[in-house]
Design a protein around this motif. Structure first.
Motif, PDB file in Angstrom:
ATOM      1  N   ASP A  63      65.584  -6.224  35.324  1.00  0.00           N
ATOM      2  CA  ASP A  63      65.445  -7.289  36.326  1.00  0.00           C
ATOM      3  C   ASP A  63      64.276  -7.008  37.268  1.00  0.00           C
ATOM      4  N   ARG A  64      64.158  -5.768  37.719  1.00  0.00           N
ATOM      5  CA  ARG A  64      63.046  -5.405  38.606  1.00  0.00           C
ATOM      6  C   ARG A  64      61.719  -5.536  37.862  1.00  0.00           C
ATOM      7  N   ASP A  65      61.676  -5.068  36.612  1.00  0.00           N
ATOM      8  CA  ASP A  65      60.436  -5.161  35.837  1.00  0.00           C
ATOM      9  C   ASP A  65      60.010  -6.610  35.663  1.00  0.00           C
ATOM     10  N   ASN A  66      60.964  -7.496  35.381  1.00  0.00           N
ATOM     11  CA  ASN A  66      60.629  -8.920  35.246  1.00  0.00           C
ATOM     12  C   ASN A  66      60.115  -9.488  36.564  1.00  0.00           C
ATOM     13  N   HIS A  67      60.703  -9.067  37.683  1.00  0.00           N
ATOM     14  CA  HIS A  67      60.218  -9.522  38.987  1.00  0.00           C
ATOM     15  C   HIS A  67      58.799  -9.012  39.228  1.00  0.00           C
ATOM     16  N   LEU A  68      58.539  -7.751  38.882  1.00  0.00           N
ATOM     17  CA  LEU A  68      57.196  -7.189  39.060  1.00  0.00           C
ATOM     18  C   LEU A  68      56.159  -7.904  38.194  1.00  0.00           C
ATOM     19  N   LYS A  69      56.560  -8.399  37.024  1.00  0.00           N
ATOM     20  CA  LYS A  69      55.641  -9.127  36.145  1.00  0.00           C
ATOM     21  C   LYS A  69      55.394 -10.553  36.642  1.00  0.00           C
ATOM     22  N   SER A  70      56.263 -11.062  37.499  1.00  0.00           N
ATOM     23  CA  SER A  70      56.182 -12.452  37.958  1.00  0.00           C
ATOM     24  C   SER A  70      55.029 -12.661  38.943  1.00  0.00           C
ATOM     25  N   ALA A  71      54.823 -13.915  39.306  1.00  0.00           N
ATOM     26  CA  ALA A  71      53.764 -14.273  40.259  1.00  0.00           C
ATOM     27  C   ALA A  71      53.995 -13.655  41.637  1.00  0.00           C
ATOM     28  N   PHE A  73      54.454 -10.616  42.200  1.00  0.00           N
ATOM     29  CA  PHE A  73      53.748  -9.332  42.205  1.00  0.00           C
ATOM     30  C   PHE A  73      52.499  -9.411  41.321  1.00  0.00           C
ATOM     31  N   PHE A  74      52.590  -8.899  40.081  1.00  0.00           N
ATOM     32  CA  PHE A  74      51.404  -8.753  39.233  1.00  0.00           C
ATOM     33  C   PHE A  74      50.930 -10.038  38.568  1.00  0.00           C
ATOM     34  N   ASP A  75      51.795 -11.046  38.451  1.00  0.00           N
ATOM     35  CA  ASP A  75      51.456 -12.285  37.760  1.00  0.00           C
ATOM     36  C   ASP A  75      50.860 -11.971  36.380  1.00  0.00           C
ATOM     37  N   ALA A  76      51.648 -11.272  35.577  1.00  0.00           N
ATOM     38  CA  ALA A  76      51.192 -10.776  34.279  1.00  0.00           C
ATOM     39  C   ALA A  76      50.750 -11.880  33.331  1.00  0.00           C
ATOM     40  N   GLU A  77      51.295 -13.071  33.498  1.00  0.00           N
ATOM     41  CA  GLU A  77      50.880 -14.176  32.622  1.00  0.00           C
ATOM     42  C   GLU A  77      49.404 -14.518  32.866  1.00  0.00           C
ATOM     43  N   GLN A  78      49.006 -14.566  34.126  1.00  0.00           N
ATOM     44  CA  GLN A  78      47.615 -14.903  34.457  1.00  0.00           C
ATOM     45  C   GLN A  78      46.706 -13.670  34.443  1.00  0.00           C
ATOM     46  N   PHE A  79      47.248 -12.496  34.787  1.00  0.00           N
ATOM     47  CA  PHE A  79      46.465 -11.255  34.865  1.00  0.00           C
ATOM     48  C   PHE A  79      47.148 -10.177  34.012  1.00  0.00           C
ATOM     49  N   PRO A  80      46.994 -10.244  32.681  1.00  0.00           N
ATOM     50  CA  PRO A  80      47.753  -9.360  31.792  1.00  0.00           C
ATOM     51  C   PRO A  80      47.321  -7.896  31.797  1.00  0.00           C
ATOM     52  N   LYS A  81      46.181  -7.600  32.403  1.00  0.00           N
ATOM     53  CA  LYS A  81      45.790  -6.193  32.423  1.00  0.00           C
ATOM     54  C   LYS A  81      45.171  -5.794  33.759  1.00  0.00           C
ATOM     55  N   MET A  82      45.257  -4.501  34.037  1.00  0.00           N
ATOM     56  CA  MET A  82      44.561  -3.879  35.146  1.00  0.00           C
ATOM     57  C   MET A  82      43.493  -2.987  34.523  1.00  0.00           C
ATOM     58  N   THR A  83      42.403  -2.757  35.257  1.00  0.00           N
ATOM     59  CA  THR A  83      41.356  -1.886  34.736  1.00  0.00           C
ATOM     60  C   THR A  83      40.894  -0.905  35.807  1.00  0.00           C
ATOM     61  N   PHE A  84      40.377   0.211  35.337  1.00  0.00           N
ATOM     62  CA  PHE A  84      39.738   1.191  36.203  1.00  0.00           C
ATOM     63  C   PHE A  84      38.468   1.638  35.496  1.00  0.00           C
ATOM     64  N   VAL A  85      37.336   1.582  36.212  1.00  0.00           N
ATOM     65  CA  VAL A  85      36.056   2.024  35.665  1.00  0.00           C
ATOM     66  C   VAL A  85      35.454   3.020  36.648  1.00  0.00           C
ATOM     67  N   VAL A 105      43.138  -5.160  39.992  1.00  0.00           N
ATOM     68  CA  VAL A 105      44.537  -5.560  39.890  1.00  0.00           C
ATOM     69  C   VAL A 105      44.625  -7.014  40.328  1.00  0.00           C
ATOM     70  N   LYS A 106      45.221  -7.843  39.499  1.00  0.00           N
ATOM     71  CA  LYS A 106      45.467  -9.243  39.847  1.00  0.00           C
ATOM     72  C   LYS A 106      44.174  -9.943  40.285  1.00  0.00           C
ATOM     73  N   GLU A 143      46.224  -4.773  49.575  1.00  0.00           N
ATOM     74  CA  GLU A 143      44.782  -4.931  49.374  1.00  0.00           C
ATOM     75  C   GLU A 143      44.455  -5.552  48.020  1.00  0.00           C
ATOM     76  N   PHE A 144      45.404  -5.510  47.091  1.00  0.00           N
ATOM     77  CA  PHE A 144      45.216  -6.074  45.756  1.00  0.00           C
ATOM     78  C   PHE A 144      46.005  -7.368  45.558  1.00  0.00           C
ATOM     79  N   GLY A 145      46.441  -7.974  46.640  1.00  0.00           N
ATOM     80  CA  GLY A 145      47.143  -9.248  46.555  1.00  0.00           C
ATOM     81  C   GLY A 145      48.603  -9.142  46.163  1.00  0.00           C
ATOM     82  N   LEU A 146      49.165  -7.942  46.209  1.00  0.00           N
ATOM     83  CA  LEU A 146      50.583  -7.752  45.892  1.00  0.00           C
ATOM     84  C   LEU A 146      51.340  -7.731  47.217  1.00  0.00           C
ATOM     85  N   THR A 147      51.604  -8.919  47.748  1.00  0.00           N
ATOM     86  CA  THR A 147      52.076  -9.028  49.128  1.00  0.00           C
ATOM     87  C   THR A 147      53.550  -9.378  49.272  1.00  0.00           C
ATOM     88  N   TRP A 148      54.244  -9.690  48.186  1.00  0.00           N
ATOM     89  CA  TRP A 148      55.649 -10.095  48.295  1.00  0.00           C
ATOM     90  C   TRP A 148      56.450  -8.994  48.985  1.00  0.00           C
TER      91      TRP A 148
END
Length: 175
Positions: A63-71, A73-85, A105-106, A143-148
């Motif tokens: 349940d928590r993981d699904n909430h974290l994937k939702s809009a 938090f991470f909005d995984a549907e619109q932003f399916p990956k994070m990157t670091f360079v 992120v996001k 700072e990465f838009g994860l404000t919920w």
């Protein structure tokens, strides 16, 4: 420099965040890849890039993981990956480094610095050279838009702002 592959069976990308301002929730991302070209004994000229599958988040609670994937938090549907360079790597002496890079992120990109420690090298039972690194850092999720968040009746909030990140890597030279 040599290209290295992540040994996913012996590597992890984890996080930790305060819950209700009194305890901690830990989790990680089960699926990530890395493009790493380096001399393992001197990272200062390395090329490092990570791609993290947001849908692979795992906090041991569906349940928590699904909430974290939702809009919320991470909005995984619109932003399916994070990157670091990586953008800068400074030696701190004796196998320790400050690794700075652009973390996205996001859809938000900010510089983040990790403390990196070279764990050493060895040869596994199949004759393959293995090198190990550990990286730790911290970001402010807002700072990465994860404000919920949710206010608590007793004061404070449900989810802390600071996220501690810990990466443990075993790497093998690409064949």
């Amino acid at each position: 420099m040599t290209k290295f592959n992540v040994d996913v069976a012996h590597s992890s990308l984890g996080f930790e965040v305060k819950h209700m301002m009194i305890s901690k929730v830990k989790g990680g991302f089960d699926t990530f890849t890395a493009d790493i070209d380096m001399n393992p004994e001197d990272l200062t000229s390395a090329s490092i890039k990570f791609d993290i599958d947001v849908n692979s988040i795992n906090s041991n609670n569906a349940d928590r993981d699904n909430h974290l994937k939702s809009a919320d938090f991470f909005d995984a549907e619109q932003f399916p990956k994070m990157t670091f360079v990586a953008t800068d790597i400074k030696s701190e002496g004796a196998g320790e480094y400050k690794l700075t890079g652009d973390f996205t992120v996001k859809g938000v990109t900010k510089p983040v610095t990790f403390d990196v420690e070279y764990g050493g090298k060895g040869t596994n039972p199949w004759g393959v050279e293995v090198v190990a690194f550990e990286a730790t850092g911290k970001i402010n999720r807002k700072e990465f838009g994860l404000t919920w968040n949710a206010a608590l009746e007793t004061g404070g909030v449900l989810v802390g702002e600071d996220i501690k990140i810990k990466i443990e890597l075993e790497l093998n030279p690409a064949q």
